[in-house]
Write a protein that holds these residues in place. Structure first.
Motif, PDB file in Angstrom:
ATOM      1  N   SER A 143     -17.115 -57.794   9.377  1.00  8.97           N
ATOM      2  CA  SER A 143     -17.359 -58.762   8.290  1.00  8.97           C
ATOM      3  C   SER A 143     -18.634 -58.390   7.678  1.00  8.97           C
ATOM      4  CB  SER A 143     -17.074 -60.326   8.750  1.00  8.97           C
ATOM      5  OG  SER A 143     -15.808 -60.473   9.238  1.00  8.97           O
ATOM      6  N   VAL A 144     -19.643 -58.369   8.477  1.00  6.87           N
ATOM      7  CA  VAL A 144     -20.940 -57.974   7.945  1.00  6.87           C
ATOM      8  C   VAL A 144     -20.977 -56.753   7.090  1.00  6.87           C
ATOM      9  CG1 VAL A 144     -23.381 -57.289   8.576  1.00  6.87           C
ATOM     10  CG2 VAL A 144     -21.876 -59.356   9.867  1.00  6.87           C
ATOM     11  N   GLY A 181     -27.904 -48.337  20.424  1.00  6.20           N
ATOM     12  CA  GLY A 181     -26.814 -48.936  20.594  1.00  6.20           C
ATOM     13  C   GLY A 181     -26.507 -50.399  20.211  1.00  6.20           C
ATOM     14  N   ARG A 182     -27.250 -51.167  19.617  1.00 10.14           N
ATOM     15  CA  ARG A 182     -27.340 -52.356  18.777  1.00 10.14           C
ATOM     16  C   ARG A 182     -27.349 -52.352  17.336  1.00 10.14           C
ATOM     17  NH1 ARG A 182     -27.704 -56.265  22.860  1.00 10.14           N
ATOM     18  NH2 ARG A 182     -28.555 -55.669  24.637  1.00 10.14           N
ATOM     19  N   TRP A 183     -26.439 -53.106  16.795  1.00 12.90           N
ATOM     20  CA  TRP A 183     -26.401 -53.155  15.266  1.00 12.90           C
ATOM     21  C   TRP A 183     -27.436 -54.211  14.996  1.00 12.90           C
ATOM     22  CZ3 TRP A 183     -24.283 -49.943  12.104  1.00 12.90           C
ATOM     23  CH2 TRP A 183     -23.105 -49.064  12.779  1.00 12.90           C
ATOM     24  N   TYR A 184     -28.161 -53.927  14.024  1.00 13.52           N
ATOM     25  CA  TYR A 184     -29.235 -54.915  13.339  1.00 13.52           C
ATOM     26  C   TYR A 184     -28.780 -55.402  11.805  1.00 13.52           C
ATOM     27  CZ  TYR A 184     -31.942 -54.343  17.453  1.00 13.52           C
ATOM     28  OH  TYR A 184     -32.343 -54.240  18.743  1.00 13.52           O
ATOM     29  N   LEU A 185     -28.852 -56.350  11.310  1.00 13.70           N
ATOM     30  CA  LEU A 185     -28.645 -56.583   9.822  1.00 13.70           C
ATOM     31  C   LEU A 185     -29.938 -56.902   9.233  1.00 13.70           C
ATOM     32  CD1 LEU A 185     -26.952 -57.547   7.240  1.00 13.70           C
ATOM     33  CD2 LEU A 185     -26.888 -59.935   8.281  1.00 13.70           C
ATOM     34  N   VAL A 186     -30.169 -56.062   8.025  1.00  7.76           N
ATOM     35  CA  VAL A 186     -31.352 -56.228   7.200  1.00  7.76           C
ATOM     36  C   VAL A 186     -30.833 -57.111   6.146  1.00  7.76           C
ATOM     37  CG1 VAL A 186     -33.175 -55.354   5.908  1.00  7.76           C
ATOM     38  CG2 VAL A 186     -32.368 -54.143   8.283  1.00  7.76           C
ATOM     39  N   ALA A 187     -31.244 -58.297   6.337  1.00  8.25           N
ATOM     40  CA  ALA A 187     -30.881 -59.306   4.833  1.00  8.25           C
ATOM     41  C   ALA A 187     -31.896 -60.117   4.342  1.00  8.25           C
ATOM     42  CB  ALA A 187     -29.815 -60.151   5.436  1.00  8.25           C
ATOM     43  N   ASN A 188     -31.748 -60.300   3.128  1.00  8.53           N
ATOM     44  CA  ASN A 188     -32.710 -61.404   2.280  1.00  8.53           C
ATOM     45  C   ASN A 188     -32.202 -62.880   2.463  1.00  8.53           C
ATOM     46  OD1 ASN A 188     -34.937 -61.965   0.654  1.00  8.53           O
ATOM     47  ND2 ASN A 188     -33.462 -61.747  -1.179  1.00  8.53           N
ATOM     48  N   GLY A 189     -33.082 -63.683   2.851  1.00  4.24           N
ATOM     49  CA  GLY A 189     -32.837 -65.026   2.733  1.00  4.24           C
ATOM     50  C   GLY A 189     -33.815 -66.015   2.361  1.00  4.24           C
ATOM     51  N   PRO A 190     -33.928 -67.121   2.877  1.00  7.60           N
ATOM     52  CA  PRO A 190     -34.888 -68.114   2.391  1.00  7.60           C
ATOM     53  C   PRO A 190     -36.303 -67.909   2.634  1.00  7.60           C
ATOM     54  CG  PRO A 190     -33.337 -69.101   4.187  1.00  7.60           C
ATOM     55  CD  PRO A 190     -32.932 -67.966   3.771  1.00  7.60           C
ATOM     56  N   HIS A 191     -36.473 -66.892   3.538  1.00  7.42           N
ATOM     57  CA  HIS A 191     -37.887 -66.715   4.086  1.00  7.42           C
ATOM     58  C   HIS A 191     -38.099 -65.249   3.813  1.00  7.42           C
ATOM     59  CE1 HIS A 191     -38.151 -70.678   5.837  1.00  7.42           C
ATOM     60  NE2 HIS A 191     -37.033 -70.478   6.457  1.00  7.42           N
ATOM     61  N   GLY A 192     -37.512 -64.705   2.822  1.00  9.02           N
ATOM     62  CA  GLY A 192     -37.641 -63.123   2.503  1.00  9.02           C
ATOM     63  C   GLY A 192     -36.755 -62.286   3.151  1.00  9.02           C
ATOM     64  N   ILE A 193     -37.237 -60.997   3.541  1.00  2.77           N
ATOM     65  CA  ILE A 193     -36.133 -59.880   3.975  1.00  2.77           C
ATOM     66  C   ILE A 193     -36.327 -60.401   5.778  1.00  2.77           C
ATOM     67  CG2 ILE A 193     -35.801 -57.690   4.628  1.00  2.77           C
ATOM     68  CD1 ILE A 193     -36.486 -57.230   1.639  1.00  2.77           C
ATOM     69  N   ARG A 194     -35.362 -60.388   6.445  1.00  2.00           N
ATOM     70  CA  ARG A 194     -35.504 -60.736   7.778  1.00  2.00           C
ATOM     71  C   ARG A 194     -34.286 -59.837   8.445  1.00  2.00           C
ATOM     72  NH1 ARG A 194     -39.605 -62.581   6.382  1.00  2.00           N
ATOM     73  NH2 ARG A 194     -40.399 -64.678   6.919  1.00  2.00           N
ATOM     74  N   THR A 195     -34.672 -59.419   9.821  1.00  6.79           N
ATOM     75  CA  THR A 195     -33.756 -58.636  10.667  1.00  6.79           C
ATOM     76  C   THR A 195     -33.131 -59.320  11.542  1.00  6.79           C
ATOM     77  OG1 THR A 195     -35.018 -56.779  10.469  1.00  6.79           O
ATOM     78  CG2 THR A 195     -33.404 -56.511  12.290  1.00  6.79           C
TER      79      THR A 195
END
Length: 309
Positions: A143-144, A181-195
């Motif tokens: 879904s991500v 081996g781990r998945w990380y999402l880089v996303a923009n939110g209320p506090h800026g771009i976070r991981t």
């Protein structure tokens, strides 16, 4: 569904030459009777294939015939860029597309490059995860990934290490990164771009809101900066230690001859350094800071008492 299967059957024959009905049935995950019907349909459509009877028989294309049906779909093109990562491609929901893309790519190659590609697949394997790091379950990864592809916002409930441990927020998924081996999402939110670690997403709801990624955003450059910032925040202190040649080798320090080597090493915290230096056993002596030295001395006394030394 049947049209896709007919194309796959045709590409299999083009790539591998003669194949029996049973071999085709196993590859296509259908019955032998279905293969017979599919072969008849291809013959009726004018595809020059024929069958040989007997023990060494099977279906094959007329020599020199090559199909032009090797164009990649959008999913197959995405999967082709993940060809070295079959596990992650499957996690992203592109496993079937990857298999089809590989088949089409092989079918488009002439004999010599095709054989070379086959040897690469037989002799080289990329396994990203570390030996001792158990990768977390990532049920929300497809879904991500879909939100990343389609540029749609998501609402997520997320578990993090500091209080409050569970948070909810709307974010705009800019990209996905696979690290150790781990998945990380880089996303923009209320506090800026976070991981965000994808395996720490507790709930996820896809939204209809679309977003636009800024023209100056570069995922690779952002991730590099994120790692540099993480390392800078990680090592906030240092310790003065003495190391045996073996201890120096184990932490990547060049030993000074055959004796002890005195050096300063960066540490994350007293708690973290306490555990890390205990791993070195008798190959390290912590000189400073005093708090760390006292902690290790206390642990050593406890172990000596416990084991009757």
């Amino acid at each position: 569904m049947r049209a896709s299967r007919l194309v796959t059957l045709l590409l299999l024959l083009q790539d591998r030459g003669r194949m029996t009905a049973r071999q085709l049935a196993e590859e296509l995950e259908v019955s032998v009777r279905t293969v017979y019907r599919d072969v008849e349909a291809l013959g009726a459509a004018g595809i020059p294939l024929y069958g040989d009877a007997g023990h060494a028989g099977g279906y094959r294309l007329v020599d020199g015939y090559r199909t032009r049906l090797t164009g990649l779909t959008a999913d197959e093109a995405r999967a082709a860029f993940l060809a070295a990562l079959p596990g992650p491609a499957t996690e992203l929901g592109l496993g079937d597309a990857l298999a089809t893309a590989r088949l089409k790519l092989r079918a488009a190659l002439s004999t010599e490059p095709r054989e070379h590609a086959g040897r690469i697949q037989e002799r080289f394997l990329f396994d990203a995860p570390g030996w001792y790091g158990a990768t977390g379950q990532t049920p929300h990864l497809p879904s991500v990934a879909d939100a990343v592809w389609t540029r749609r916002a998501v609402h997520l409930r997320y578990r993090r290490w500091r209080a409050p441990e569970e948070i909810e927020r709307r974010v705009e998924p800019y990209g996905l990164v696979l690290k150790a081996g781990r998945w990380y999402l880089v996303a923009n939110g209320p506090h800026g771009i976070r991981t965000y670690r994808v395996d720490q997403i507790l709930e996820l709801q896809s939204l209809e809101d679309r977003f636009t990624v800024p023209d100056d955003f570069d995922l690779a450059a952002h991730w590099k900066g994120h790692l540099e910032d993480f390392r800078a925040r990680l090592h906030t202190g240092e310790a003065l230690v003495r190391l045996t040649p073996e201890g120096a080798r184990r932490i990547g320090v060049t030993p000074e001859g055959e004796g002890w080597t005195e050096t300063r090493v960066p540490i994350e915290s007293i708690d973290h350094a306490h555990g890390e230096f205990l791993r070195l056993g008798a190959d390290v002596e912590v000189m400073a800071p005093a708090e760390l030295r006292d902690r290790i001395a206390a642990t050593t006394r406890t172990l000596a008492t416990r084991y009757g030394v």
